[in-house]
Write an enzyme that holds these catalytic residues in place. Structure first.
Site, PDB file in Angstrom:
ATOM      1  N   ASP A 297     -30.257 -33.183  11.085  1.00 41.41           N
ATOM      2  CA  ASP A 297     -29.931 -32.350   9.916  1.00 41.41           C
ATOM      3  C   ASP A 297     -28.472 -31.934  10.078  1.00 41.41           C
ATOM      4  O   ASP A 297     -27.686 -32.697  10.619  1.00 41.41           O
ATOM      5  CB  ASP A 297     -30.879 -31.161   9.819  1.00 41.41           C
ATOM      6  CG  ASP A 297     -31.072 -30.662   8.388  1.00 41.41           C
ATOM      7  OD1 ASP A 297     -30.059 -30.360   7.736  1.00 41.41           O
ATOM      8  OD2 ASP A 297     -32.212 -30.572   7.920  1.00 41.41           O
ATOM      9  N   HIS A 331     -26.583 -34.294   8.492  1.00 45.07           N
ATOM     10  CA  HIS A 331     -26.489 -34.127   7.037  1.00 45.07           C
ATOM     11  C   HIS A 331     -25.103 -33.646   6.642  1.00 45.07           C
ATOM     12  O   HIS A 331     -24.627 -33.942   5.558  1.00 45.07           O
ATOM     13  CB  HIS A 331     -27.558 -33.161   6.529  1.00 45.07           C
ATOM     14  CG  HIS A 331     -28.918 -33.779   6.464  1.00 45.07           C
ATOM     15  ND1 HIS A 331     -30.031 -33.087   6.041  1.00 45.07           N
ATOM     16  CD2 HIS A 331     -29.348 -35.023   6.760  1.00 45.07           C
ATOM     17  CE1 HIS A 331     -31.082 -33.883   6.084  1.00 45.07           C
ATOM     18  NE2 HIS A 331     -30.693 -35.056   6.522  1.00 45.07           N
TER      19      HIS A 331
END
Length: 556
Positions: A297, A331
């Protein structure tokens, strides 16, 4: 008399000019960088073997390690040594004035036995929540460290759900055959029935009036802990170690002061749900340097609480230096938000490289958060192979992966204007310069709210190679200077919708665009394009959706 009038006129014009320029000069002045206080320990060393620990990967060392930590602290502090070996353990609770030191060939492995992790009052994505006990935790401590060159492994694959779309057909088949549960859509695998049940509940684990710990025992497996959480601690050092495979976030310093992260390697599988590298939440005086992140992430993320809980805590993350770091898969390389309800300010990011992160510089929020993010200084950032945007400001964050999977369709944002309240977030006063991006979906993207524009953003000296150039929606007082754009799609090179007071100075298209600038929206105004090579385009400008040519001034 004429001489007096002339002198008065000059003085008046100078005063007016100073009045107009002074706010910008004051806004551009950087605050003083923080001095981060460092830890200090006695030389006394306690070896966990002396407290009954066994490094065979079978013996559970929870009691031995925690006893060594407590004893060291009670004796005035020092070093607790984890020597070579495979040390299986349950949750570890740090103690004040202790440096937990891992030798190079030491692996600290947290058990897959969920019974070792009791439910505790904790925090999840910025809100108070019941969670399983963190593998490593500390609260209200002073002068603590984890150092060395060993490995800390959270055994996160035992906890995490996995999306089918992120695996090959063979990997998915093997995972399902290993046990666990698959949801009714055959899209997501869960490690257990308890984990699947928790996924069906809205905000499972979040503490609400009238609920007790007993209300969450049936979804205990779903309440994944962050691997390391230090809460309200002062003078903290994490240095040299590899920390990996977390159930959720890897590192979560919460409400800490004088925090240093140095020469860390932080890893998670790229498909790991909520597998952030580090989330610095409501902390003050922070240094993150010489670290490497490769996670599932966001890589390096700044937070300060979510919605009402974050606003009531009212603790911004502030006085942060992020330098000389590398982020591989994530991300976002450097991220602020989306849980930024307590605000963020006075942050410096410099000399970092993002290699294959979904987005490079990622600033995200949404209505309901509130909070002000301001005084952010970014310099010397390299980016390579960015699937999404190199630089993104988005006030419509929707808690989905930043890059859609193949075949995935997402609904367009519906624009409505709402009243400004304490729930309205703000992004302002960002100073970004010396950015190099080779390969991105889009160079620069701004999307503000109609009632609260993204504002006062300076981006200077950037060379961006991307499929698309620049898109600005609901933003004002935007200054882009000395930007070179090499784009595959050039219709248009620059798109502005309901933007105002936008200065585009020396924007150079390295490939001849079909349309240089498109302006949409009746609220677009005072857009200035100067010293560009717009005349090389087949069409210089286009005005749609209520905008007119009066909104744009072009100067060579």
């Amino acid at each position: 008399m004429n001489s007096f009038k002339k002198h008065f006129s000059h003085t008046f014009r100078f005063a007016i000019g100073l009045f107009l320029v002074l706010p910008r000069l004051c806004m551009a002045q950087e605050p003083t960088r923080p001095t981060i206080q460092q830890v200090s320990f006695k030389n006394d060393t306690l070896n966990i073997i002396s407290y009954g620990a066994k490094g065979d990967g079978q013996f559970l060392n929870t009691t031995a390690i925690n006893k060594a930590l407590r004893t060291c602290s009670e004796q005035g502090g020092g070093v607790v040594l984890i020597p070579a070996g495979l040390w299986l353990t349950g949750p570890i609770e740090m103690q004040s004035n202790v440096n937990l030191h891992l030798k190079r060939d030491a692996v600290l492995l947290f058990t897959k036995d969920f019974n070792q992790y009791k439910l505790v009052e904790s925090n999840w994505e910025g809100e108070p929540a019941w969670r399983n006990q963190n593998p490593i935790s500390g609260k209200n401590l002073n002068n603590i460290a984890i150092t060395g060159n060993g490995i800390i492994d959270g055994n996160g694959d035992a906890w995490r759900m996995v999306k089918k779309s992120k695996l090959t057909a063979s990997q998915w088949k093997t995972l399902v055959a290993s046990g666990g549960e698959v949801d009714s859509n055959n899209d997501i695998w869960y490690p257990s029935k308890s984990s699947l049940q928790g996924a069906k509940e809205k905000k499972a684990g979040v503490i609400r009036p009238g609920t007790t710990i007993d209300d969450f025992k049936d979804v205990k497996d779903f309440l994944r802990p962050n691997l390391l959480v230090f809460t309200n601690c002062k003078k903290v050092l994490l240095e040299g170690i590899t920390i990996q495979n977390s159930p959720a976030w890897n590192l979560h310093p919460l409400m800490c002061e004088d925090l240093t992260l140095r020469k860390l390697t932080v890893r998670n599988p790229w498909y790991g749900q909520n597998g952030d590298g580090v989330d610095v939440e409501s902390c003050k005086n922070v240094l993150i340097e010489d670290c490497t992140f490769d996670v599932g992430d966001d890589g390096i993320c700044i937070k300060s609480g979510r919605d009402k809980a974050g606003r009531e805590r009212a603790m911004p993350t502030e006085n942060v230096i992020v330098r000389n770091n590398v982020v591989y898969h994530a991300h976002g390389g450097f991220v602020i938000g989306s849980e930024m309800s307590g605000g963020a300010r006075n942050i410096w990011v410099e000399n970092c490289s993002f290699i294959g992160t979904d987005i490079g510089l990622r600033f995200k929020t949404t209505r309901g958060r509130g909070g002000i993010v301001e005084n952010i200084y970014i310099n010397n950032i390299n980016m390579v192979n960015i699937p999404g945007e190199a630089i993104l400001f988005d006030m419509y964050y929707a808690a989905v992966d930043p890059v859609p999977m193949a075949g995935e369709k997402r609904a367009a944002v519906k624009t409505v204007t709402l009243p400004v309240t304490e729930e309205t977030p703000q992004f302002r006063n960002f100073y970004i310069k010396n950015i190099m991006a080779k390969g991105a979906s889009k160079g620069i993207f701004f999307r503000g709210l109609p009632e609260m524009h993204i504002q006062n953003i300076w981006i200077e000296n950037a060379t961006l190679e991307a499929n698309k150039g620049i898109e600005i929606i609901e933003a004002s007082h935007i200054n882009l200077k000395n930007i070179s754009l090499k784009t595959k799609e050039s219709n248009p090179l620059i798109s502005i919708e309901n933007g105002s007071k936008i200065n585009l100075d020396n924007i150079q298209a390295l490939d001849i665009p079909d349309l240089y600038i498109q302006i949409a929206g009746e609220k677009s105004a005072d857009i200035r394009l100067s010293k560009s090579n717009a005349k090389t385009a087949k069409t210089i400008s286009q005005f749609t959706a209520g905008s007119t040519n009066k909104s744009l001034t072009i100067k060579n």
